[in-house]
Design a protein around this motif. Structure first.
Motif, short mmCIF file in Angstrom:
data_model
loop_
_atom_site.label_atom_id
_atom_site.label_comp_id
_atom_site.label_asym_id
_atom_site.label_seq_id
_atom_site.Cartn_x
_atom_site.Cartn_y
_atom_site.Cartn_z
N GLY A 290 -16.31 -28.25 -39.63
CA GLY A 290 -16.44 -29.87 -39.57
C GLY A 290 -15.41 -30.17 -40.55
O GLY A 290 -15.56 -30.38 -41.74
N LYS A 291 -14.40 -30.83 -39.92
CA LYS A 291 -13.02 -31.15 -40.79
C LYS A 291 -12.20 -32.36 -40.21
O LYS A 291 -12.66 -32.62 -38.98
N ILE A 292 -11.47 -32.84 -40.93
CA ILE A 292 -10.56 -33.79 -40.34
C ILE A 292 -9.05 -33.26 -40.07
O ILE A 292 -8.53 -32.39 -40.93
N SER A 298 -11.53 -36.50 -36.59
CA SER A 298 -12.56 -35.46 -37.24
C SER A 298 -13.16 -34.58 -36.03
O SER A 298 -13.32 -35.21 -34.85
N VAL A 299 -13.21 -33.41 -36.30
CA VAL A 299 -13.77 -32.51 -35.49
C VAL A 299 -14.54 -31.60 -35.71
O VAL A 299 -14.94 -31.51 -37.26
N GLY A 300 -15.16 -30.69 -35.13
CA GLY A 300 -16.23 -29.89 -35.62
C GLY A 300 -17.74 -29.85 -34.69
O GLY A 300 -18.12 -30.75 -34.07
N ALA A 405 -16.10 -14.62 -36.10
CA ALA A 405 -16.16 -15.62 -35.26
C ALA A 405 -15.81 -17.06 -35.65
O ALA A 405 -15.26 -17.87 -35.09
N THR A 406 -16.42 -17.24 -37.01
CA THR A 406 -16.14 -18.67 -37.49
C THR A 406 -14.53 -18.52 -37.75
O THR A 406 -13.93 -19.69 -37.85
N ALA A 407 -14.11 -17.47 -38.45
CA ALA A 407 -12.58 -17.37 -38.48
C ALA A 407 -11.66 -17.83 -37.60
O ALA A 407 -10.96 -18.59 -37.29
N TYR A 408 -12.20 -17.40 -36.17
CA TYR A 408 -11.50 -17.58 -35.04
C TYR A 408 -11.60 -19.11 -34.46
O TYR A 408 -10.58 -19.77 -34.18
N ALA A 409 -12.97 -19.40 -34.54
CA ALA A 409 -13.05 -20.79 -34.29
C ALA A 409 -12.24 -21.75 -35.08
O ALA A 409 -11.93 -22.76 -34.71
N GLY A 414 -8.28 -25.72 -34.99
CA GLY A 414 -6.91 -26.35 -35.48
C GLY A 414 -7.50 -26.71 -36.97
O GLY A 414 -6.58 -27.52 -37.58
N VAL A 415 -8.57 -26.03 -37.62
CA VAL A 415 -8.88 -26.50 -38.92
C VAL A 415 -8.66 -25.29 -39.94
O VAL A 415 -8.88 -24.29 -39.47
N ASN A 416 -8.84 -25.56 -41.21
CA ASN A 416 -8.79 -24.28 -42.27
C ASN A 416 -10.33 -24.03 -42.33
O ASN A 416 -11.02 -25.04 -43.12
N ALA A 417 -10.68 -23.06 -41.96
CA ALA A 417 -12.26 -22.67 -42.08
C ALA A 417 -12.64 -22.39 -43.28
O ALA A 417 -13.88 -21.90 -43.52
N PHE A 418 -11.79 -22.37 -44.25
CA PHE A 418 -12.18 -21.78 -45.64
C PHE A 418 -12.02 -22.70 -46.78
O PHE A 418 -11.99 -22.30 -47.98
#
Ligand SMILES: O=P(O)(O)OC[C@H]1O[C@H](O)[C@H](O)[C@@H](O)[C@@H]1O
Length: 458
Positions: A290-292, A298-300, A405-409, A414-418
């Motif tokens: 869930g990121k900008i 805003s996506v996620g 899966a979260t890292a790939y997603a 197109g967001v930084n998952a971390f």
């Protein structure tokens, strides 16, 4: 296969198409390469945890030394520092610590996880614990989270009052090797401290001492947990859509969302031991995705936890007939068909008689298949993850599957998952109002917000 993913029901009319699927092969390869590049740069340490022998030894050595000394272990932590230990406890010491007889616990301590700062819960927990036989694990990656620090201060006060200089024997810290406030306290006071590697984020830390230490202390086989995770890591070693299960899951969730508006992602285990995994997954998926975007969009996806068969009598109505904006991922456990034989009684009462001769295991699995089929019949996409059994090995594989899966997603969205920049503002307001030095501006910014309007209260 030990953990399999059946995604047949994602290819329904109006959902994922074969053309989208074939086009996604390149997309997953790109996502995989991007994740592996970050890993090669020394980021995304969660990928290394399954094979980190040093951390495993640190953990098992500590747990060995502690054996027999404690009746109760209490985790002080929140978010990623609590959800993982809770999920492991529920999965691998099912029926709750308080439901196990002393005999069934085989001498292992009970595990409590505070996970909040509700004054009533904490006061009641501390009041009932046998303090002289209780070990407190203070778990915080950052070593500064307000809730965890407040829990620690309360516990420390009680321990100091009771044991004086020996209070530190009841404490172990799990935190960043260098950063944060806990590490210097541990060094100064010779408090045992285990590491969360600097490149492992809180919600990806369950296979570090964050999850391993509480698990090992209550007798869970943490070596098997890591072995299952390592096996999943090997299955996801390349970015080939035909062979990478975590990549397949990520691509399907992303396609269902980005191409077909299905952005609510339900995780629905049909197994009580896995119920708290859904809560762990919620943090992982929500906080990571869930990121900008750089252009301001805003996506996620929105993860939703559910439990079968319980939620068939609650949320499933919405999943069937509510807005067509969801995917449902079932988690099934194989091989339980013979468990819980149902006695053939009341032969003259048709509503009961047909159940006799079946088993609870059979009923639960048939209900899952029926729900999956019913959703598919209504055009509602769903997948099923099947574990051969719920044991440390399979749980480790499940963890690594969902983390990868979260890292790939993250790459697909197109967001930084971390990172989690969105949680900072609320924290700064809290610090400001609690009078933490350096947060005066946040206090003033909060005070300038529109405050509660009496005309809009009843
Ligand atoms: O482990 P800690 O550093 O104490 O963090 C606990 C939690 O704090 C924050 O709210 C983060 O957003 C979470 O991702 C994290 O799990």
């Amino acid at each position: 296969m030990a953990l399999s993913l059946d995604f047949t029901n994602m290819f329904l009319p109006g959902v994922v198409t074969d053309a989208e699927w074939s086009e996604s092969a390149g997309r997953l390869r790109g996502a995989h390469d991007a994740v592996m590049e970050r890993h090669a740069r020394g980021e995304l340490g969660f990928i290394d945890l399954p094979e980190d022998q040093a951390l495993l030894e640190q953990t098992t050595r500590y747990a060995e030394r502690a054996r027999g000394r404690w009746t109760d272990v209490v985790v002080l932590g929140i978010g990623g520092s609590a959800l993982g230990p809770i999920a492991l406890r529920t999965a691998l010491r099912p029926f709750g610590w308080n439901g196990l007889s002393d005999e069934a616990r085989a001498g292992n301590p009970r595990l409590h996880v505070l996970d909040n700062v509700d004054p009533d819960t904490i006061t009641a927990t501390l009041a009932t614990l046998p303090l002289d036989r209780t070990l407190f694990l203070v778990i915080s990656k950052s070593g500064g989270t307000a809730e965890t620090m407040a829990q620690y201060l309360l516990v420390r006060g009680a321990l100091d009052a009771r044991f004086g200089a020996r209070a530190v024997e009841h404490l172990v810290f799990v935190t960043d090797p260098a950063k944060g406030s806990l590490r210097p306290i541990a060094t100064r006071e010779s408090i045992a401290a285990l590491d969360i590697p600097a490149n492992v984020g809180g919600r990806f830390s369950v296979l570090s001492p964050v999850g391993l230490l509480p698990a090992a202390l209550i007798g869970i086989d943490v070596t098997a947990l890591l072995a299952g995770a390592a096996d999943m890591r090997r299955r996801c070693v390349d970015g080939d859509l035909a062979t990478n299960p975590a990549g397949t899951f990520a691509v399907l969730q992303w396609l269902a969302h980005a191409r077909h508006g299905r952005g609510i992602h339900v995780l629905m285990p049909y197994a009580d031991p896995l119920r708290d995994f859904a809560a762990w997954f919620v943090q992982l998926w929500a906080e990571s995705l869930g990121k900008i975007l750089p252009d301001g969009t805003s996506v996620g996806p929105t993860p939703v936890p559910a439990l079968g068969a319980t939620d068939q009598h609650s949320q499933v109505q919405l999943f069937m007939e509510g807005p067509a904006d969801k995917t449902v991922t079932f988690v099934a456990v194989a091989g339980r068909e013979a468990r819980g034989p149902i006695p053939a009684l009341h032969a003259d009462v048709p509503d009961l008689a047909y159940l006799g001769g079946h088993t609870l295991g059979e009923l639960l699995e048939i209900e899952r298949r029926a729900t999956a089929g019913a959703l598919a019949a209504r055009g509602r996409p769903n997948m099923t993850l099947t574990l051969d059994t719920v044991d440390p090995w399979h749980v480790g594989a499940l963890i690594q599957f969902l983390e990868l899966a979260t890292a790939y997603a993250g790459e697909l969205y197109g967001v930084n998952a971390f990172d989690q920049p969105g949680v900072e503002l609320g924290k700064r307001f809290t610090y400001g109002m609690m009078g933490r030095p350096g947060f005066e501006a946040a206090r003033d910014e909060f005070a300038a917000l529109p405050q509660s309007d009496a005309s809009r209260r009843i």
